[in-house]
Motif scaffolding. Structure first.
Motif, short mmCIF file in Angstrom:
data_model
loop_
_atom_site.label_atom_id
_atom_site.label_comp_id
_atom_site.label_asym_id
_atom_site.label_seq_id
_atom_site.Cartn_x
_atom_site.Cartn_y
_atom_site.Cartn_z
N TYR A 166 -2.20 -5.69 6.37
CA TYR A 166 -1.49 -4.90 5.35
C TYR A 166 -0.86 -3.65 5.98
O TYR A 166 0.23 -3.23 5.61
CB TYR A 166 -2.43 -4.49 4.21
N ASP A 222 -5.15 3.23 -6.18
CA ASP A 222 -5.17 1.83 -6.61
C ASP A 222 -6.26 1.13 -5.81
O ASP A 222 -6.00 0.48 -4.81
CB ASP A 222 -3.78 1.20 -6.34
N THR A 233 3.18 0.76 -1.50
CA THR A 233 4.15 1.01 -2.58
C THR A 233 4.25 2.51 -2.91
O THR A 233 5.36 3.06 -3.01
CB THR A 233 3.76 0.23 -3.87
N LYS A 249 1.60 -3.23 -6.54
CA LYS A 249 1.99 -2.66 -7.83
C LYS A 249 3.52 -2.61 -7.94
O LYS A 249 4.20 -2.42 -6.93
CB LYS A 249 1.41 -1.24 -7.99
N HIS A 280 0.23 -9.82 -0.08
CA HIS A 280 -0.91 -9.03 -0.56
C HIS A 280 -1.21 -9.50 -1.98
O HIS A 280 -0.28 -9.78 -2.74
CB HIS A 280 -0.53 -7.53 -0.55
N PHE A 316 -5.67 3.85 -1.29
CA PHE A 316 -5.88 2.47 -0.83
C PHE A 316 -4.48 1.87 -0.80
O PHE A 316 -4.03 1.27 -1.77
CB PHE A 316 -6.79 1.72 -1.81
N SER A 317 -3.81 2.02 0.32
CA SER A 317 -2.35 1.88 0.32
C SER A 317 -1.83 0.46 0.12
O SER A 317 -0.72 0.26 -0.38
CB SER A 317 -1.80 2.48 1.62
N GLY A 318 -2.60 -0.56 0.52
CA GLY A 318 -2.18 -1.96 0.34
C GLY A 318 -0.89 -2.25 1.09
O GLY A 318 -0.85 -2.25 2.31
N THR A 319 0.20 -2.46 0.34
CA THR A 319 1.51 -2.69 0.97
C THR A 319 2.32 -1.39 1.03
O THR A 319 3.51 -1.42 1.32
CB THR A 319 2.32 -3.75 0.19
N GLU A 376 -5.18 2.71 4.75
CA GLU A 376 -5.41 1.29 4.49
C GLU A 376 -6.21 0.80 5.69
O GLU A 376 -5.89 1.15 6.82
CB GLU A 376 -4.05 0.57 4.36
N ASN A 377 -7.29 0.01 5.44
CA ASN A 377 -8.12 -0.37 6.59
C ASN A 377 -7.90 -1.81 7.06
O ASN A 377 -8.58 -2.26 7.97
CB ASN A 377 -9.61 -0.11 6.30
N THR A 423 -2.42 -7.92 -4.64
CA THR A 423 -2.27 -7.03 -5.81
C THR A 423 -1.29 -5.87 -5.61
O THR A 423 -1.65 -4.71 -5.84
CB THR A 423 -3.66 -6.45 -6.20
N ASP A 454 -10.62 3.68 7.44
CA ASP A 454 -11.47 3.52 6.27
C ASP A 454 -11.34 4.76 5.38
O ASP A 454 -11.15 5.87 5.88
CB ASP A 454 -12.93 3.38 6.71
N VAL A 455 -11.45 4.52 4.09
CA VAL A 455 -11.20 5.58 3.12
C VAL A 455 -12.09 6.82 3.35
O VAL A 455 -11.63 7.96 3.22
CB VAL A 455 -11.33 5.02 1.67
C1 LIG Z 1 -5.45 -2.79 -4.97
S1 LIG Z 1 -4.98 -2.79 -3.29
C2 LIG Z 1 -3.65 -1.59 -3.24
C3 LIG Z 1 -2.29 -2.19 -3.51
C4 LIG Z 1 -1.17 -1.18 -3.40
N1 LIG Z 1 -1.17 -0.26 -4.49
C5 LIG Z 1 0.20 -1.85 -3.33
O1 LIG Z 1 1.05 -1.63 -4.20
O2 LIG Z 1 0.40 -2.64 -2.40
C6 LIG Z 1 -6.32 -1.99 -2.53
C7 LIG Z 1 -6.24 -1.91 -1.01
O3 LIG Z 1 -7.36 -1.14 -0.55
C8 LIG Z 1 -7.72 -1.58 0.73
N2 LIG Z 1 -9.11 -1.13 0.96
C9 LIG Z 1 -10.23 -1.59 0.37
N3 LIG Z 1 -11.33 -0.94 0.81
C10 LIG Z 1 -10.89 0.00 1.68
C11 LIG Z 1 -11.52 1.02 2.44
N4 LIG Z 1 -12.86 1.17 2.42
N5 LIG Z 1 -10.77 1.82 3.21
C12 LIG Z 1 -9.40 1.67 3.25
N6 LIG Z 1 -8.74 0.72 2.55
C13 LIG Z 1 -9.46 -0.10 1.76
C14 LIG Z 1 -7.57 -3.09 0.66
O4 LIG Z 1 -7.38 -3.67 1.93
C15 LIG Z 1 -6.35 -3.24 -0.26
O5 LIG Z 1 -5.18 -3.49 0.45
#
Ligand SMILES: C[S@@+](CC[C@H](N)C(=O)[O-])C[C@H]1O[C@@H](n2cnc3c(N)ncnc32)[C@H](O)[C@@H]1O
Length: 259
Positions: A247, A30, A226, A198, A194, A221-224, A242-243, A196, A11-12
């Motif tokens: 992902y 992001d 990128t 980037k 995923h 918020f690493s997502g995939t 990333e939680n 969103t 978690d962040v």
């Molecule tokens: C907008 S996406 C990021 C996409 C990324 N920039 C990419 O290119 O793939 C935001 C990400 O934040 C993660 N997220 C949301 N809340 C979070 C938290 N409290 N702690 C860690 N990750 C979190 C979500 O699971 C999601 O994958």
């Protein structure tokens, strides 16, 4: 414990507790936008969303080096609030970047169709920060005029100006096709792993402009993954979190296989 050159499944807020103060050269954030893209993007109200946003921003500001830089994505509406918050927090505003996605959020008929996202660019210091403007030059648009100017130059305010062979300085409106749009097959959206991600070239621009070889990039918020993936490709160090398990697996594969 957090790991350098790897993304942590965390978690962040737990993650940020463990990042050393004043250790990050460049933060690329992001985050959730409060647009219901998933459970992680759903908040009870705008005020709950802003509480969450300002809580992690406060922590990130402490993690930035004194010459560090920060980019944060969001909707234009949310960005207006975030900008005001960051200015109050003492960061130096540099740009409101419009990402023109060439692929709107919706086909709304009651207002103009939303086809942009905002990227706020701030630095911690007014004067001491990295900005490699020559590494992110763009091709000139008026190619005929530029070709003519290459030999004789163009007279401007009594001085002769010659075009830069590497192109013009980068403007604050960025055109990158969204990943969703790029991946369409026969005009139809394909289900993505995923919602969103980037575009890589956009993240590459930020990292080239605002960091140097060996610098530490934060992918919050690493997502995939990128940002982490491009940081690695450009010989920068990175940390991030990333939680979501699913992902997180994508990130692991991407960093291992390099695609
Ligand atoms: C907008 S996406 C990021 C996409 C990324 N920039 C990419 O290119 O793939 C935001 C990400 O934040 C993660 N997220 C949301 N809340 C979070 C938290 N409290 N702690 C860690 N990750 C979190 C979500 O699971 C999601 O994958």
């Amino acid at each position: 414990m957090i790991h350098q050159d790897s993304i942590d499944l965390m978690d962040v807020f737990e993650f940020l507790k463990e990042v050393k103060d004043k250790s990050v050269d460049l933060a690329i954030i992001d985050p959730p936008y409060n647009l219901n893209q998933g459970d992680w993007d759903t908040f009870k109200s705008h005020s709950e969303f802003m509480k969450f946003t300002t809580k992690y921003l406060n922590l990130v500001i402490n993690k930035l080096k004194d010459n560090g830089s920060l980019y944060i994505f969001n909707t234009a509406f949310n960005s207006a609030f975030i900008l005001s918050y960051l200015v109050e927090a003492g960061l130096d505003y540099r740009n409101w970047i419009v990402w023109y996605k060439k692929d709107g959020f919706s086909a709304c008929k009651k207002k103009y169709v939303n086809s942009q996202e905002t990227i706020l660019y701030f630095t911690k210091s007014k004067k001491d920060f990295v900005f490699n403007c020559d590494d992110i030059r763009e091709p000139y648009l008026s190619s005929d005029r530029i070709a003519a100017a290459q030999s004789k130059g163009i007279l401007k305010n009594g001085k002769r100006w010659f075009p830069n062979p590497n192109g013009k300085l980068c403007p604050d409106v960025w055109e990158f096709t969204s990943v969703r749009h790029t991946n369409k097959k026969n005009g139809k959206t394909v289900k993505q792993s995923h919602p969103t991600p980037k575009p890589e070239p956009m993240i590459e621009r930020m990292i080239k402009a605002s960091s140097n070889d060996g610098d530490l990039v934060l992918d919050l918020f690493s997502g995939t993954g990128t940002t982490a993936y491009i940081a690695k490709k450009l010989n920068r160090h990175f940390i991030g979190c990333e939680n979501n398990n699913e992902y997180y697996r994508i990130i692991k594969e991407r960093l291992k296989n390099g695609n």
